[in-house]
Motif scaffolding. Structure first.
Motif, short mmCIF file in Angstrom:
data_model
loop_
_atom_site.label_atom_id
_atom_site.label_comp_id
_atom_site.label_asym_id
_atom_site.label_seq_id
_atom_site.Cartn_x
_atom_site.Cartn_y
_atom_site.Cartn_z
N PHE A 232 0.86 -1.19 0.00
CA PHE A 232 0.00 0.00 0.00
C PHE A 232 0.89 1.23 0.00
N GLU A 233 0.65 2.10 -0.95
CA GLU A 233 1.44 3.33 -1.12
C GLU A 233 2.94 3.02 -1.16
N GLU A 234 3.28 1.99 -1.96
CA GLU A 234 4.65 1.59 -2.28
C GLU A 234 5.42 1.03 -1.09
N VAL A 235 4.71 0.56 -0.07
CA VAL A 235 5.34 -0.07 1.08
C VAL A 235 4.66 -1.42 1.32
N THR A 236 5.47 -2.46 1.60
CA THR A 236 4.92 -3.79 1.87
C THR A 236 4.75 -3.98 3.38
N TYR A 237 3.58 -4.50 3.75
CA TYR A 237 3.26 -4.74 5.15
C TYR A 237 2.87 -6.20 5.35
N ASP A 238 3.25 -6.76 6.50
CA ASP A 238 2.89 -8.13 6.86
C ASP A 238 2.05 -8.10 8.13
N LEU A 239 0.94 -8.82 8.13
CA LEU A 239 0.06 -8.88 9.28
C LEU A 239 0.10 -10.25 9.92
N PHE A 240 -0.06 -10.30 11.23
CA PHE A 240 -0.22 -11.58 11.91
C PHE A 240 -1.63 -12.10 11.72
N MET A 241 -2.57 -11.19 11.43
CA MET A 241 -3.97 -11.56 11.27
C MET A 241 -4.23 -12.17 9.90
N LEU A 242 -5.13 -13.14 9.86
CA LEU A 242 -5.51 -13.80 8.63
C LEU A 242 -6.57 -12.98 7.89
N GLY A 243 -6.72 -13.24 6.60
CA GLY A 243 -7.81 -12.65 5.82
C GLY A 243 -7.37 -11.50 4.94
N ASN A 244 -7.61 -11.63 3.63
CA ASN A 244 -7.24 -10.55 2.71
C ASN A 244 -7.95 -9.24 3.04
N SER A 251 -4.90 -0.73 5.74
CA SER A 251 -4.63 0.44 4.89
C SER A 251 -5.40 1.66 5.38
N LEU A 252 -6.63 1.44 5.83
CA LEU A 252 -7.43 2.53 6.38
C LEU A 252 -6.74 3.08 7.64
N ALA A 253 -6.22 2.20 8.47
CA ALA A 253 -5.52 2.63 9.68
C ALA A 253 -4.24 3.39 9.33
N ILE A 254 -3.52 2.92 8.32
CA ILE A 254 -2.29 3.59 7.89
C ILE A 254 -2.61 5.01 7.41
N LYS A 255 -3.62 5.11 6.56
CA LYS A 255 -4.01 6.42 6.02
C LYS A 255 -4.45 7.36 7.15
N ALA A 256 -5.17 6.82 8.13
CA ALA A 256 -5.65 7.62 9.26
C ALA A 256 -4.47 8.16 10.06
N CYS A 257 -3.51 7.29 10.36
CA CYS A 257 -2.38 7.72 11.18
C CYS A 257 -1.47 8.69 10.42
N LYS A 267 8.59 2.46 9.53
CA LYS A 267 9.02 1.31 10.33
C LYS A 267 8.17 1.17 11.59
N ARG A 268 7.65 2.28 12.12
CA ARG A 268 6.77 2.22 13.28
C ARG A 268 5.43 1.60 12.89
N ILE A 269 4.95 1.99 11.71
CA ILE A 269 3.68 1.43 11.23
C ILE A 269 3.82 -0.07 11.02
N LYS A 270 4.89 -0.48 10.34
CA LYS A 270 5.10 -1.90 10.05
C LYS A 270 5.18 -2.72 11.33
N LYS A 271 5.92 -2.23 12.31
CA LYS A 271 6.08 -2.96 13.57
C LYS A 271 4.75 -3.09 14.31
N ALA A 272 3.96 -2.01 14.30
CA ALA A 272 2.67 -2.01 15.00
C ALA A 272 1.68 -2.97 14.33
#
Length: 409
Positions: A232-244, A251-257, A267-272
């Protein structure tokens, strides 16, 4: 006044739930509480599904950035205190008693409803903790929800589907108008709603002189793997949570923050995001066989679950244990799950809204199915007879998940 937490929770649960015709009473209650909501920045999260996950993503990003964060969510899965959170903890029993007692005189004077009372308790608690940010999840709808008596720094709408139709309307457009009610004059809204609703959202926000930002399907690239990994927005993120679908919530949370904190480090976003979990939402609770709990309780949620099964467990033997409330579209929910289930078990819980297991069983067209009225026995028997490689998914209702989840501690 209360000194025992069980008495406190029993009192709150027995406050009447009612349909509001205005927010005047809630606004008056907030004034009597001292307008404590003005002490912190506020984010409002509405939508049909994904509100809780989005709230958890935002909460963890803000915590990672060094802020103290309050979070008000509903319903709960683990315990009643889950509804009101401070950073990584639920409100303590002691604090729940303290702030229930603080709000009680307002209840006696104004006879506020269940959700109004709980919202006031949350705000009183958050103010006492000197939070920097508060995330308030809409209970139902938006326009007349108790949380909507407050002005927010940012509003979010996850998605919109057909749910609570007896209260919100029988079409997506009617439900959308209710949920758009959280948008205030000069507000900023970010949303992941389907593009078919964009024109409606634009016209509504224009009339409020509010700004709206859309996150579209094409804005997110989802990678094929069991875990949710996306760009999303040229950055790759990995989630522990399942489900596309979690890619859209994240992405909504990223945009909000990014809106709230323009200089936030990725890096703070990715870690969180990597450390975010949400009980009962595609939660893995057993490895062999793989057991997954998912509180999908409407068409939108069941569809997302079905897509996850197709994506993550293609060619696997999927067994589904299903219980749902009778005021939901159970026939359609079962039809969707029949696409991917090799076997379905139907059960029921001791709750007045629960569908009868026999009715659910009869609605299913699969040849391989079973009816086990006792919900815990339904789980035990299915796991006992499963092969190591089977996937067992327990779903249909958050009330059901809340009952079953303690079996896997």
């Amino acid at each position: 006044m209360f000194s025992n937490v069980l008495d406190c929770i029993s009192f709150i649960n027995n406050i009447k739930v009612e349909r509001r015709t205005s927010l005047d009473r809630m606004k008056e209650a907030l004034e009597k509480l001292g307008n404590l909501e003005n002490n912190f920045k506020k984010i409002h999260v509405g939508g049909t599904n994904g509100k809780g996950s989005t709230s958890m993503f935002i909460k963890n990003i803000l915590i990672e950035c060094g802020y103290n964060v309050g979070c008000f969510v509903s319903p709960y899965v683990v315990k009643f205190n889950e509804r009101i959170q401070f950073n990584d903890s639920y409100i303590s029993d002691e604090d729940l008693i303290i702030h229930t007692n603080k709000v009680y005189p307002i209840y006696e004077e104004l006879h506020v409803s269940f959700f109004e009372f709980l919202s006031l308790v949350a705000i009183s608690y958050f103010a006492s903790k000197n939070v920097n940010y508060v995330i308030m999840e809409v209970g139902m709808g938006g326009l007349l929800d108790a949380t909507n008596a407050i002005n927010y720094d940012l509003s979010l709408i996850t998605n919109i589907g057909l749910d609570h139709m007896e209260h919100l309307g029988n079409s997506l457009e009617e439900i959308a108008i209710s949920k758009l009610g959280i948008v205030k004059e000069n507000n900023h809204l970010i949303t992941t709603v389907d593009e078919s609703l964009h024109d409606l959202f634009k016209s509504y926000c224009d009339a409020k002189n509010a700004h709206v930002s859309f996150i579209n399907k094409d804005d997110i690239l989802i990678y094929p793997c069991e875990m949710c990994s996306f760009e999303f927005e040229e950055v790759t993120y990995d989630l522990f949570m399942l489900g596309n679908h979690q890619a859209f919530n994240a992405s909504l949370a990223i945009k909000a923050c990014k809106y709230l904190l323009p200089d936030i480090k990725k890096k703070r976003i990715k870690k969180a995001l990597e450390r975010t979990i949400w009980p009962g939402r595609l939660e893995r609770v057993n490895i062999t066989p793989r057991v997954i709990l998912d509180g999908a309780h409407n068409i939108l949620g069941i569809t997302a679950l079905n897509e996850t099964i197709k994506h993550a467990y293609k060619n696997r033997n999927v067994k589904i244990i299903f219980c749902a409330m009778k005021d939901k579209e159970t026939q359609k929910m079962i039809e969707i799950l029949e696409e991917t289930a090799s076997y379905m078990v139907f059960t029921q819980i001791d709750y007045y809204r629960s569908s009868e297991a026999l009715d659910l069983y009869n609605a299913c067209k699969l040849e391989k199915k079973d009816l086990i009225v006792d919900p815990k026995e339904a789980v035990r028997k299915t796991i006992r007879e499963a092969l190591d490689d089977d996937i067992i998914i327990i779903t249909g209702s958050l009330y059901f998940i809340s009952l079953i989840r303690p079996m896997f501690r």
